[in-house]
Design an enzyme around this catalytic site. Structure first.
Site, short mmCIF file in Angstrom:
data_model
loop_
_atom_site.label_atom_id
_atom_site.label_comp_id
_atom_site.label_asym_id
_atom_site.label_seq_id
_atom_site.Cartn_x
_atom_site.Cartn_y
_atom_site.Cartn_z
N HIS A 1 0.86 -1.19 0.00
CA HIS A 1 0.00 0.00 0.00
C HIS A 1 0.90 1.25 0.00
CE1 HIS A 1 -2.85 3.02 1.35
NE2 HIS A 1 -3.82 2.20 1.02
N GLU B 1 -4.29 1.99 -7.12
CA GLU B 1 -4.54 3.02 -6.11
C GLU B 1 -3.76 4.27 -6.47
OE1 GLU B 1 -6.55 1.13 -2.64
OE2 GLU B 1 -4.61 1.84 -2.02
P1 PGA Z 1 -9.77 5.60 0.83
O1 PGA Z 1 -8.51 4.65 0.96
O2 PGA Z 1 -10.92 4.74 0.38
O3 PGA Z 1 -9.97 6.18 2.21
O4 PGA Z 1 -9.44 6.64 -0.18
C1 PGA Z 1 -8.25 3.71 -0.04
C2 PGA Z 1 -7.03 2.95 0.31
O5 PGA Z 1 -6.12 3.47 0.94
O6 PGA Z 1 -6.95 1.77 -0.06
#
Ligand code: PGA
Length: 231
Positions: free
Chosen positions: A101, A158
């Site tokens: 992540h 992401e």
């Molecule tokens: P968020 O986070 O939905 O709060 O934007 C997504 C993530 O970090 O996977």
């Protein structure tokens, strides 16, 4: 975990107390009937709550509801103080691990190679790796992972600017990046993550294999509404 179904995965990050986690589970359990049976949903709680979450799902026979983790050690079990190894997790019914992540890369300086090593640990121990990438380093991340392992990954696109900002990426761009990810990884399931909410989830249902949800997964009601958009 059925990868042929769409996946709606939640990431609690380092939020919640144990009591808050239990309250979330109670609300989820009471409203479980709203989750479509053709969608696999999963929650990745902080490590201290993994057993609580997986035991709850198991005791309620929620077959399409799975437990994940937000990170794991790149090393096997052994002399690695503070690390959580696959062996530690082996009896806790953990089905997926969110790896690489952007918050791990930024605050814990994780490299593409660290992520690749974690993918190996997952695959050796029957855990599905969910590898997070931003579009800037899709090919670099894929290159670090063993060729035979690439197609065993789930990939989450992401975009940094979309995480926790309310600024979700337009579906057109998501579709383009998904194509790039499939070029780099092969025919893997690709999720979208970044400010997914009950209001915008539906537009991703047609073009993705699911979503990875941060902030909105902290509310059981919102999380269920997002899953319902994928029916
Ligand atoms: P968020 O986070 O939905 O709060 O934007 C997504 C993530 O970090 O996977």
């Amino acid at each position: 975990m059925n990868l042929t179904q769409q996946l709606v995965l939640g990431n609690w990050k380092s939020n919640k107390t144990l009591k808050e986690a239990e309250k979330w589970l109670d609300t989820f359990g009471a409203n479980r009937f709203q989750v479509p049976s053709d969608v696999t949903v999963g929650i990745a709680p902080p490590f201290p709550f993994v057993l609580t979450v997986s035991s709850f799902f198991a005791s309620h026979h929620f077959d399409t509801v799975v437990t994940g983790i937000q990170d794991m050690s790149q090393f096997p079990a052994g002399k690695y103080t503070g690390a959580v190894s696959a062996q530690n997790l082996s009896e806790l019914s953990v089905r997926f691990a969110i790896l690489g992540h952007s918050e791990r890369r930024k605050y814990f300086h994780e490299t593409h190679q660290d992520v690749a090593n974690k993918v190996d640990q997952c695959l050796q121990n029957g855990i599905h790796p969910v590898v997070c990438v931003d579009d800037e380093y899709i090919f670099e991340q894929a290159a670090a992972i063993d060729a035979a392992s690439l197609v065993k990954c789930v990939v989450a696109y992401e975009e940094l600017s979309a995480i926790g900002t309310g600024d979700n990426v337009e579906p057109d761009k998501v579709a383009t990046v998904i194509d790039t990810i499939k070029t780099a990884f092969g025919q893997v399931p690709v999720l979208y993550g970044g400010s997914v909410t009950p209001l915008n989830a539906k537009q991703y249902a047609q073009i993705t294999d699911g979503v990875l949800v941060g902030g909105a997964s902290l509310s059981a009601e919102k999380f269920i509404q997002i899953a319902a958009a994928f029916s």
